[in-house]
Design a protein around this motif. Structure first.
Motif, mmCIF file in Angstrom:
data_model
loop_
_atom_site.group_PDB
_atom_site.id
_atom_site.type_symbol
_atom_site.label_atom_id
_atom_site.label_comp_id
_atom_site.label_asym_id
_atom_site.label_seq_id
_atom_site.Cartn_x
_atom_site.Cartn_y
_atom_site.Cartn_z
ATOM 1 N N CYS A 131 4.588 14.143 10.383
ATOM 2 C CA CYS A 131 4.180 15.229 9.418
ATOM 3 C C CYS A 131 2.754 14.739 9.219
ATOM 4 C CB CYS A 131 5.163 15.228 8.162
ATOM 5 S SG CYS A 131 4.655 13.691 7.102
ATOM 6 N N LEU A 132 2.030 15.831 8.564
ATOM 7 C CA LEU A 132 0.450 15.660 8.142
ATOM 8 C C LEU A 132 0.319 14.675 6.938
ATOM 9 C CD1 LEU A 132 -2.296 16.651 8.623
ATOM 10 C CD2 LEU A 132 -1.726 18.407 6.806
ATOM 11 N N GLY A 133 1.391 14.980 6.000
ATOM 12 C CA GLY A 133 1.308 14.174 4.911
ATOM 13 C C GLY A 133 1.492 14.699 3.728
ATOM 14 N N VAL A 134 1.017 14.359 2.553
ATOM 15 C CA VAL A 134 1.231 14.789 1.113
ATOM 16 C C VAL A 134 0.037 15.000 0.572
ATOM 17 C CG1 VAL A 134 2.373 14.781 -1.052
ATOM 18 C CG2 VAL A 134 3.639 14.242 1.184
ATOM 19 N N MET A 135 -0.413 16.015 -0.436
ATOM 20 C CA MET A 135 -1.584 16.145 -1.040
ATOM 21 C C MET A 135 -1.311 16.431 -2.324
ATOM 22 S SD MET A 135 -4.294 17.555 2.136
ATOM 23 C CE MET A 135 -2.773 17.986 2.956
ATOM 24 N N ALA A 136 -1.763 15.985 -3.634
ATOM 25 C CA ALA A 136 -1.177 16.386 -4.966
ATOM 26 C C ALA A 136 -2.495 16.326 -5.692
ATOM 27 C CB ALA A 136 -0.192 15.732 -5.337
ATOM 28 N N PRO A 137 -3.633 17.317 -5.704
ATOM 29 C CA PRO A 137 -4.918 17.223 -6.230
ATOM 30 C C PRO A 137 -4.757 16.937 -7.746
ATOM 31 C CG PRO A 137 -4.803 18.907 -4.975
ATOM 32 C CD PRO A 137 -3.507 18.464 -5.087
ATOM 33 N N HIS A 138 -3.839 17.207 -8.605
ATOM 34 C CA HIS A 138 -3.869 17.007 -10.050
ATOM 35 C C HIS A 138 -3.542 15.435 -10.126
ATOM 36 C CE1 HIS A 138 -4.211 21.114 -11.062
ATOM 37 N NE2 HIS A 138 -3.253 21.445 -10.296
ATOM 38 N N ALA A 139 -2.961 14.859 -9.210
ATOM 39 C CA ALA A 139 -2.738 13.330 -9.278
ATOM 40 C C ALA A 139 -3.676 12.656 -8.523
ATOM 41 C CB ALA A 139 -1.274 13.043 -8.911
ATOM 42 N N ARG A 140 -4.660 13.340 -8.047
ATOM 43 C CA ARG A 140 -5.647 12.548 -7.488
ATOM 44 C C ARG A 140 -4.948 11.905 -6.190
ATOM 45 N NH1 ARG A 140 -10.712 12.942 -9.462
ATOM 46 N NH2 ARG A 140 -10.832 13.427 -11.811
ATOM 47 N N LEU A 141 -4.237 12.590 -5.582
ATOM 48 C CA LEU A 141 -3.277 11.873 -4.281
ATOM 49 C C LEU A 141 -3.586 12.672 -3.150
ATOM 50 C CD1 LEU A 141 -1.159 9.613 -3.786
ATOM 51 C CD2 LEU A 141 0.328 11.463 -3.806
ATOM 52 N N PHE A 145 -3.593 12.943 6.728
ATOM 53 C CA PHE A 145 -4.723 12.852 7.665
ATOM 54 C C PHE A 145 -5.571 14.186 7.928
ATOM 55 C CE2 PHE A 145 -0.978 13.132 10.385
ATOM 56 C CZ PHE A 145 -1.267 13.988 11.329
ATOM 57 N N ALA A 146 -5.425 15.096 6.816
ATOM 58 C CA ALA A 146 -6.109 16.221 7.066
ATOM 59 C C ALA A 146 -7.907 16.120 6.971
ATOM 60 C CB ALA A 146 -5.784 17.047 5.801
ATOM 61 N N ALA A 147 -8.414 16.958 7.393
ATOM 62 C CA ALA A 147 -9.686 16.716 7.480
ATOM 63 C C ALA A 147 -10.255 17.028 6.191
ATOM 64 C CB ALA A 147 -10.413 18.017 8.513
ATOM 65 N N VAL A 183 2.517 19.995 1.282
ATOM 66 C CA VAL A 183 3.267 19.228 1.714
ATOM 67 C C VAL A 183 3.671 19.437 3.252
ATOM 68 C CG1 VAL A 183 5.669 17.998 1.236
ATOM 69 C CG2 VAL A 183 4.448 18.876 -0.551
ATOM 70 N N SER A 184 3.355 18.737 4.210
ATOM 71 C CA SER A 184 3.927 19.113 5.462
ATOM 72 C C SER A 184 5.134 18.062 5.705
ATOM 73 C CB SER A 184 2.693 18.318 6.425
ATOM 74 O OG SER A 184 3.155 18.218 7.771
ATOM 75 N N LEU A 185 6.282 19.011 6.037
ATOM 76 C CA LEU A 185 7.571 18.625 6.217
ATOM 77 C C LEU A 185 7.748 17.882 7.669
ATOM 78 C CD1 LEU A 185 9.854 21.142 4.773
ATOM 79 C CD2 LEU A 185 9.135 19.045 3.664
ATOM 80 N N GLY A 186 7.234 18.226 8.459
ATOM 81 C CA GLY A 186 7.309 17.883 10.025
ATOM 82 C C GLY A 186 9.026 18.103 10.256
ATOM 83 N N ASP A 187 9.723 16.832 10.538
ATOM 84 C CA ASP A 187 10.736 17.134 11.027
ATOM 85 C C ASP A 187 11.875 16.965 9.780
ATOM 86 O OD1 ASP A 187 10.197 16.780 13.592
ATOM 87 O OD2 ASP A 187 10.346 14.517 13.709
#
Length: 904
Positions: A131-141, A145-147, A183-187
């Protein structure tokens, strides 16, 4: 597991990244850089035994060497090492892991299976792998590996594709549209769509949910979560693979019609999701939903300084099923007073190419004040005489001056070729802007479709007729006997008996082994002046037309004998290995003004049984006029299914043809859905044609494919139903303290009228004790939420007087997404207290909680509600004061102990 431990994914207090390296294009290094750039304030650690520091952060060799327990671990190590890293994460006390590594394989013996077996017993939640990963802007997370990281906003994006997720982040940044999470779920080995729908449905920072779906593995879980989420906020979905050939191997017409994507479409519709067909439409939907909440109707007013652009907008609106709003006399008079005489005096409101800011202001204020439109599309075309930035400022000013007390009518914008500052000003005022008028109109239709989906979810279905009685036991016996003989198809006599068990009219069927028997069977029909039809009967010949196995309109004994002999001879010639039992004899049913329909059941690999309806006849696949729905069905859903076909138009009256009995057609569809629930061994069912006219319906031919199934262990209903049907097994008769009896059953959607009458017999004080505030008006929407249930995660039991059908009381229990705890509420008619109604309802509710595996039943009770608190104590509830609200008491019951509570 659902939402269990997902707080560690979206709001972790500490993060450890395993597998980063100093290499510039290293995935792990990119994750660290993104995490740092997002401004994450928690503890951060990097695990790599080869390098002393990466991105300025000192590394440790193992997770065990960390001075703290990481709540979230991000894994980007080679595939072969991932199981070992997961084992270390468990030992280190992590609650969740994001595995971006690809190549773990699938199935028994794979690295992915090893990771699953390690994580599940310890409750470690895993996003990914691959998966690409997880991003949660309000938690500054940002552990991806998004650009680019997303802007903070209120759209949640869940995507099976990392590329799609990354692209939407870029698109949003370019348009100042933000996300609550990406959220990128991938598999999707563990955390899946169902889990995240449950999470974001309850997330206060999420107003709308966007889904990119390629396929689903747990359709039952998805449907339950999607139906719950769609009731609280918009859910928009785009699914790839729309033209996959999913029905190539189907044996029946209904099976061939039920292609894979059509079933997905039916599922999304049933869940109340807004489906779009491409990424650009998902972008447009995101843009609209990121700015606007809802549209109260289909009527769109258009304001423009370019007439041609307005005409194009009208064309697109009509194409998409919208309505061009009318201008009432008062609005026209108001516009006459502020616009030049050359304005269009119609919708679109063309305020002419030299329109200045003042003209935009006056015209927009008039349209917003009108009750004859539901939304306004404002457009600007650059001309030498116009000032686009000033026009944008005027529109923004009008919206910002609107009184907070007035309903905020949606406003959309198109500023062709305008400078960025004009679009930025509209963005700041909450106006979604679009590149073209077509995009804007399409964005508006998303608002309309979402509102209509919500209304459909809340509609009360008509009641089934009182004689809606089926003989499920007889149907089950018919199918069981055929399966015991090793057959995959019911013969025509069994099909007729099956139809009879469910009250579906079907033409008389008589078996004839040879031509003489055919003549004898046809004799009574011919004596009545009724011609007959003959059909080949063989379990090995599914499609009779393949062997020319049908003869129609036989009006004499000689023609019957000749036809029977010919059918049998040709069948034996073309299919010498077939087991031929003879022919079936049927009366010819001629209804000159009847419509030929098809209806039946198909079996989908993902969603299980599907109800199919459409235009019937021998060319059904060529005509391809069909609609699909997931069972169970009520009459409202059945009528909706009918309405989504082209043939529905000719069911209405036209010329000298009376309207067909649509209720009779809908009732057949409801019965088929019930049959699918009662007899899961029925794999496919095909009624073609079903003749329908003003007198009702009758099936002329039907086929039924059968097969064994395995019990799911999750309940007595169909093991592959993705929507749990009405739980009839919880119907019972209960004795009361006064010697009378009451019927207790689960609530049904058509119970709205009964609830409304019940509330009239409950005092204001009792309503206040139940709902914690004064309740004087019960809207349709309020009662619909009480009566329209997802039986997979909630139950409401109603007590009914068997003599008069009046409601005596009700109890409801809503399970949390993790199926650990359930919150209850109960209300008994004010004039019937003291008879044990509430006690019996509570006991059955607790029994239901135990049956689905809940550990705890809990609730809140006003401290002054002594009667309820006393009953809770008698039932074994723990009763403690609420720490945050001194007027409340919290009650909780261990379900296993509660089931053994003694009667008072």
């Amino acid at each position: 597991m659902s939402t269990y431990a997902l707080d560690a994914v979206f709001r972790p207090r500490s993060v450890a990244v395993v597998g980063a390296s100093p290499r510039e294009r290293s995935v792990g290094r990119t994750v660290i850089r993104n995490l740092r750039d997002a401004g994450f304030s928690g503890q951060v650690a990097v695990v790599n035994p080869k390098y002393p520091q990466i991105e300025g952060i000192a590394t440790v060799a193992r997770l065990a060497d960390l001075p703290f327990r990481p709540k979230l671990v991000v894994v980007s190590t080679p595939a072969a090492t991932v199981p070992g890293v997961i084992a270390e994460a468990i030992a280190a006390g992590a609650r969740a892991a994001v595995v971006v590594t690809a190549g773990l394989g699938h199935g028994p013996g794979s690295l992915q299976e090893q990771v699953r077996e390690l994580a599940r017993p310890h409750g470690l939640r895993i996003v990914g792998p691959n998966c690409l990963g997880v991003m949660a802007p309000h938690a500054r997370l940002n552990v991806s590996f998004a650009a680019r990281g997303p802007l903070p906003g209120d759209l949640a994006l869940v995507s099976q594709s990392g590329a799609i997720a990354s692209g939407l982040v870029e698109w949003g940044a370019a348009r100042s549209i933000g996300f609550s999470a990406v959220v990128s779920l991938g598999d999707a080995m563990d955390v899946d769509f169902g889990d995240l729908l449950d999470w974001f449905a309850q997330d206060r920072k999420t107003r709308a949910i966007l889904l990119y779906i390629e396929s689903l593995r747990d359709a039952r879980k998805f449907m339950s979560a999607a139906r719950a989420a769609a009731r609280s906020k918009p859910v928009v979905v785009v699914k790839s693979g729309r033209h996959a050939q999913g029905a190539k191997a189907a044996a029946t017409h209904t099976g061939a019609l039920a292609g894979s994507d059509a079933v997905y479409d039916a599922a999304f519709r049933r869940a109340g999701l807004l489906r779009v067909l491409a990424l650009d439409e998902l972008f447009a939907a995101a843009q609209t939903l990121g700015r606007l909440h809802s549209a109260p109707g289909r009527r769109l007013a258009m304001l423009t300084n370019g007439g041609g652009l307005g005409v194009l907008a009208v064309d697109r609106l009509v194409d998409l099923g919208g309505t061009v709003a009318a201008l009432d006399a008062a609005t026209v008079a108001r516009l006459d007073a502020v616009l030049p005489p050359t304005w269009s005096r119609a919708n679109p409101v063309d305020i002419v190419g030299d329109a200045d800011a003042g003209r935009y202001t006056a015209a927009l204020e008039a349209l917003l004040a009108s009750d004859d439109n539901d939304a306004v599309l404002v457009m600007n075309v650059p001309t030498a005489l116009s000032a686009p930035v000033e026009a944008a400022e005027a529109v923004a000013g009008v919206l910002e001056r609107r009184a907070r007390s007035t309903p905020h009518k949606p406003v959309l914008g198109v500023w062709l070729g305008s400078p960025p500052e004009a679009v930025a000003r509209l963005d700041a005022a909450g106006v979604p802007t679009y590149a073209t008028e077509s995009d804007a109109v399409r964005g508006y239709t998303y608002l309309v479709r979402h509102r209509e989906a919500q209304q459909a979810l809340m509609e009360t279905p008509p009641s089934l007729p009182e004689d809606f009685v089926v003989d499920a036991a007889a149907a089950q016996a018919i199918v069981a006997d055929a399966l015991a003989q090793g057959r995959q198809w019911l013969d025509p006599l069994e099909v007729a008996a099956l139809m009879q068990a469910y009250g579906i009219p079907i033409a008389e069927t008589i078996l004839a082994a040879d031509p003489d028997a055919a003549v004898a069977a046809a004799a009574p029909m011919l004596a009545r002046g009724t011609p007959v039809a003959l059909k080949i009967l063989s379990p090995d010949i599914v499609h009779k037309s393949d062997v020319d196995g049908v003869r129609l309109n036989l009006a004499s004994a000689d023609s019957v004998r000749e036809a029977a002999a010919g059918i049998l001879a040709r069948a034996r010639q073309l299919r010498p290995q077939a087991d031929i039992h003879g022919v079936t004899v049927h009366p010819m049913i001629v209804k000159s003004k009847a419509r030929e329909l098809i209806c039946g059941l198909a079996d989908d690999a993902t969603f299980g049984p599907v109800v199919v309806f459409g235009r019937g006849g021998t060319a059904v696949e060529v005509i391809d006029d069909k609609a699909l729905a997931l069972p169970p069905l009520d009459l409202r859903l059945a009528h909706d299914l009918i309405s989504r076909t082209r043939v529905s138009r000719i069911l209405k009256a036209y010329r000298d043809v009376p309207a067909a009995d649509e209720r009779a057609i809908a009732l057949v569809l409801v019965k088929l859905a019930q049959l699918a629930a009662d007899v899961p061994q029925v794999r496919e069912l095909d009624i073609n044609p079903l003749l329908a006219d003003r007198d009702g319906v009758i099936a002329l031919d039907a086929r039924v494919a059968i097969g064994p199934y395995q019990e799911s262990g999750k309940g007595p209903w169909h093991p592959r139903f993705v929507i749990r049907p009405y739980p009839k097994e919880w119907e019972r008769e209960v004795a009361l303290a006064n010697g009378r009896h009451m019927q207790v059953r689960p609530v049904r959607p058509e119970d709205e009228a009964m609830f409304r009458a019940f509330f009239e017999k409950v005092t204001e004080e009792d309503l206040r004790l139940r709902f914690f505030s004064a309740v004087r008006h019960f809207s349709h929407e309020f009662i619909a939420r009480l009566t329209q249930l997802d039986y997979a995660r909630s139950i409401a039991l109603v007590a009914v007087d068997p003599d008069n059908g009046q409601m005596l009381g009700a109890v409801r229990l809503l399970a949390d997404a993790n199926y650990q705890r359930g919150e209850y509420g109960i209300l008994v008619r004010s004039d019937l207290k003291g008879y044990g109604i509430g006690w019996q309802l509570m006991r059955i509710m607790i029994e239901w909680a135990g049956s689905i595996g809940l550990a705890t039943v809990e609730g809140q009770v006003l401290r002054e509600n002594g009667t309820m608190l006393a009953m809770c104590r008698q039932l074994g509830f723990r009763v403690v004061p609420d720490r945050e609200d001194p007027t409340m008491m919290n009650v909780a019951l261990d379900v296993a102990a509660g089931n053994a509570a003694p009667a008072p």
